[in-house]
Every structure is written in C-alpha cells, then in structure tokens.
Scaffold this active site. Structure first.
Site, short mmCIF file in Angstrom:
data_model
loop_
_atom_site.label_atom_id
_atom_site.label_comp_id
_atom_site.label_asym_id
_atom_site.label_seq_id
_atom_site.Cartn_x
_atom_site.Cartn_y
_atom_site.Cartn_z
N TYR A 183 0.85 -1.19 0.00
CA TYR A 183 0.00 0.00 0.00
C TYR A 183 0.88 1.24 0.00
O TYR A 183 1.83 1.33 0.79
CB TYR A 183 -0.92 0.04 1.23
CG TYR A 183 -1.65 1.36 1.30
CD1 TYR A 183 -2.72 1.62 0.45
CD2 TYR A 183 -1.20 2.38 2.13
CE1 TYR A 183 -3.34 2.84 0.45
CE2 TYR A 183 -1.82 3.61 2.13
CZ TYR A 183 -2.89 3.84 1.30
OH TYR A 183 -3.49 5.06 1.28
N HIS A 232 -2.44 1.20 7.05
CA HIS A 232 -3.62 0.93 6.24
C HIS A 232 -4.42 -0.26 6.76
O HIS A 232 -4.87 -1.11 6.00
CB HIS A 232 -3.28 0.78 4.77
CG HIS A 232 -4.27 1.46 3.87
ND1 HIS A 232 -5.12 0.78 3.02
CD2 HIS A 232 -4.57 2.77 3.72
CE1 HIS A 232 -5.88 1.63 2.38
NE2 HIS A 232 -5.58 2.86 2.79
#
Length: 426
Positions: A183, A232
């Site tokens: 991510y 995340h």
C-alpha cells in the site's frame, strides 16, 4: 415547479414550516462525475432562482461513484427543490433522517455534496470565503505533508528528500513489498516461489522491514522533518503495538490506521501502548462513530474523509469536540478528494486550534482546467482561497473530456493477497 432530473413534482412535505425571508429558492440539484486525474470525483451542483448563483460540493466516494450519483439525482435532489438554500442545518438533518436506515458512505457522500454546495452558496451570498463564515482564521495557512514511496528503501528516501527540498517539512514514508500486496508504494517482484501466492503481502516481512525504513530516514533526512507512516488497517492489535514500539526511536509525527475499523473499540489499547500519536478515522462513515473515536480515547489525531461523514456541517461539530478534548485533526485528502473537498478541509484547518496537519496533494494541470481555483501547496502550506464561497468553479465541458472508469480500485483490491492466497485489506 418541476424537478429537472426526472420530472418529479416538488414535494411539499420537504418544505420548512417557517416562511423564508426572501424569494430565493433551490431550483436544481445534480451530480457531476469526472476523472481528470483518472480518479473518479463526484461533485454536486445546486442551482438557485437567482441567475448565476449556484454552489458546488464534494460528494466523492470514488469506489462507488455511480451509487453516489444516483443517490444525489434520484433521491436527495428532489427533496431540495423549492427550499431556501440558507436552511443548511435543517436541510442536512432532513436528508440524514429521510432514508430511515441512516448514514453509510453512499448517503453521507451525497449529503456532503449538498451540504458543501449550500455553504458555497452562503459564502457567495455574503461575499465572503467560507472560512470567514466559520469564525475566521486562527492561522494563516495549513501545514501539509506529501507521500513518498518507492519499491526500495533507497528510492523512498530519495523521493522523500525531493519533497523536503521543495519546501515541505513533513512527509509520509511507504516502501514497496513484493507483488501487489503493498500500500502506498509500487510493488516489486521477489516473493517466495514456494508460496501458493508468491506475490502476496507478508506481515512478518512488513514488521521487520518498516523499522529499517525509518532508521534510514532519520539517518539521511535528519531530525527535523515530521515523518508519518500508514499501516492501512492491516495489523492485529498486538502486531500494531509491536510495530509502534519498534518505531519509537524514530519519533514519528503519527502512525496511521494501525488496525482495521472493525476493531476500533480496541484503538485505546493501541494508543495507550504506542509511544507516538495515533491517527485514524479515514474509513469511518458515521459522525457518531467519529465522535466515539474522540470520546473514548482512540485517537490523538482524527483523520476523516469529510465527505464520508456528511460534509462541512457535521465535520465542524467534530472539530468542536476535538477542541474540547485535546484531540487534533489531520483530514484525509489525497487524489480521491475533489478540489472542493480539499478547500473544505482547509477552511476547517485555518479556523480551528485543534488542527495539527493536513494531508496534501499536488493536483496536475488537468484538474486545474476542470476546477478553476484549485489550491495547491505553496512552500508546504495550503492557503484558502479568499474569493466568496470555496473560490472554486467547475468547467463542465472540460469535465466531460475526462469520463470516469468503473472498477479501477476493485480490480486492484481483489488481487491484494497474503502469501497463502487469503484476501488482505487493500
């Protein structure tokens, strides 16, 4: 009066039970979807009976933009026809309660678009920027951070150094991992060939490598920059605590979203054990849930996607709660927030002592063509427009040249897997 979208007659039940002081009325409400940066952005336009007086609001839920546009055009819009645009509080409360099952990111994004458009109209009627309607500035501008990522630690540090050289004082660091399971930075080859899914995201590798990234960052970028990192939502509570403690020597400005939103009732545990501030809330789609994060001690910094909780009206109430409880704000604002939403963030930033830092994004020229008046950081600061309302317009001919594409995020998210093949949070 006939609704311009579907011919539906005005609903008298939605009219306020008090007389308006003038004849100004809302005459049309519609969604506009455009993707000048390849990310679908949803904007709501509210027209009035005064020629040339209209407002724009951000309703961006980029992964479900069709649903938001339908909610605006088919459900929310007809309720506003004939209303006075000054009744912002009553209108937004009416929309919130009207669906029976309240909230959620689709309805709240539609509500946000209307809410912010009405604030835009209010500013234009007053001849004032929205931040003056909120009480005026407590600071000149909002300090920002940008994202630095790379496939390797070296590339991440190089990109971070370039951001700092451009005048920024803060930067978020993310380094790639093998495959698609990363991510905030590009993936790379190199997963285990023996794994059922060799390009998967390996949590143990992540826990080992992330502290090394920040060790290098402090050694090469120095002691002064504010450094952030976004987990995340991929860790368990224990893993999040372990990562936070491993990062302690590097004095992070904040650690973002360490655990998934389904576990937010345990954020106080993480926050109590973590040596750095915890920022969370980006995936919250309820103003009540956001208030609980603040009230229950789950966050040091509240990081909302303002559109997901309904717009400026609920966000400014959360700001007041943050001010009273010593919690800071750090609103979500990358490419999936329209320039209008970014302007709303900055209006909140410069009018509240709770503000801590603002996620920044440098919009490319195509976005400026679609949204004249778009603000970009200057020397690492975001300054609000001084023109009435948000100070941002939309060129619909230019917007039409950038049609949105469906399922871009879904195609990526469906491929984010662990080495054993199990689906992972995108």
């Amino acid at each position: 009066m006939i609704h311009p979208i579907d011919g539906m007659a005005v609903m008298p039940e939605t009219q306020a039970p008090w007389p308006a002081r003038d004849n100004l009325r809302i005459t049309a409400v519609r969604s506009i979807v455009t993707a000048p940066e390849e990310v679908p952005l949803v904007v709501v336009r509210v027209d009035t009976s005064e020629p040339g007086l209209y407002g724009l609001g951000c309703a961006t839920f980029t992964q479900r933009f069709h649903a938001v546009a339908a909610a605006v055009d088919q459900h929310v819009g007809p309720m506003l026809i004939g209303r006075h645009p000054a009744d912002i509080e009553d209108i937004t409360r009416m929309i919130h309660l009207s669906s029976y099952w309240r909230g959620g990111p689709v309805l709240n994004s539609a509500l946000s678009g209307v809410d912010q458009a009405l604030w835009d109209i209010a500013g234009k009627r007053a001849g004032m920027p929205v931040y003056e309607l909120l009480g005026g500035r407590v600071r000149a501008a909002a300090d920002t951070y940008l994202h630095a990522g790379g496939t390797t630690v070296e590339e991440t540090i190089e990109n971070a150094a370039a951001i700092l050289a451009d005048g920024y004082r803060n930067v978020r660091l993310q380094t790639g991992a093998p495959g698609l399971g990363n991510y905030g930075a590009p993936g790379s080859p190199g997963g285990s060939p023996a794994s059922p899914y060799p390009d998967g995201w390996d949590v143990q590798r992540y826990l080992r490598e992330t502290p090394k990234l920040f060790e290098r960052a402090r050694a090469e970028l120095g002691e002064e920059p504010g450094l952030m990192h976004d987990v995340h939502s991929r860790l368990t509570v224990k893993q999040a605590v372990a990562l936070a403690r491993a990062l302690e020597p590097y004095r992070l400005f904040f650690l973002e979203d360490p655990i998934p939103p389904e576990l937010y009732d345990r954020l106080p545990e993480v926050r109590e054990a973590a040596p750095m501030p915890i920022a969370a809330g980006e995936q919250v789609a309820s103003v009540a849930d956001a208030a609980r994060l603040v009230r229950d001690g789950g966050v040091d910094l509240l990081r909302l996607h303002v559109s997901a909780v309904g717009g400026l009206t609920p966000a400014r109430k959360l700001v007041a709660l943050c001010e009273l409880t010593g919690v800071g704000t750090a609103w979500h604002a990358p490419a999936d927030v329209s320039p209008i939403g970014a302007a709303a963030n900055v209006a909140l930033d410069v009018t509240s002592p709770a503000f801590q830092i603002q996620e920044g994004h440098v919009y490319p020229e195509a976005v400026h063509e679609v949204f004249p008046g778009t603000i970009n950081p200057v020397n690492g600061y975001l300054y609000p427009n001084d023109r009435p309302g948000w100070g941002i317009d939309i060129d619909e001919a230019a917007a039409d040249r950038h049609p949105p594409v469906t399922h871009l995020h879904e195609r990526w998210a469906a491929r984010v897997r662990r080495p054993d093949g199990g689906i992972e949070a995108p």
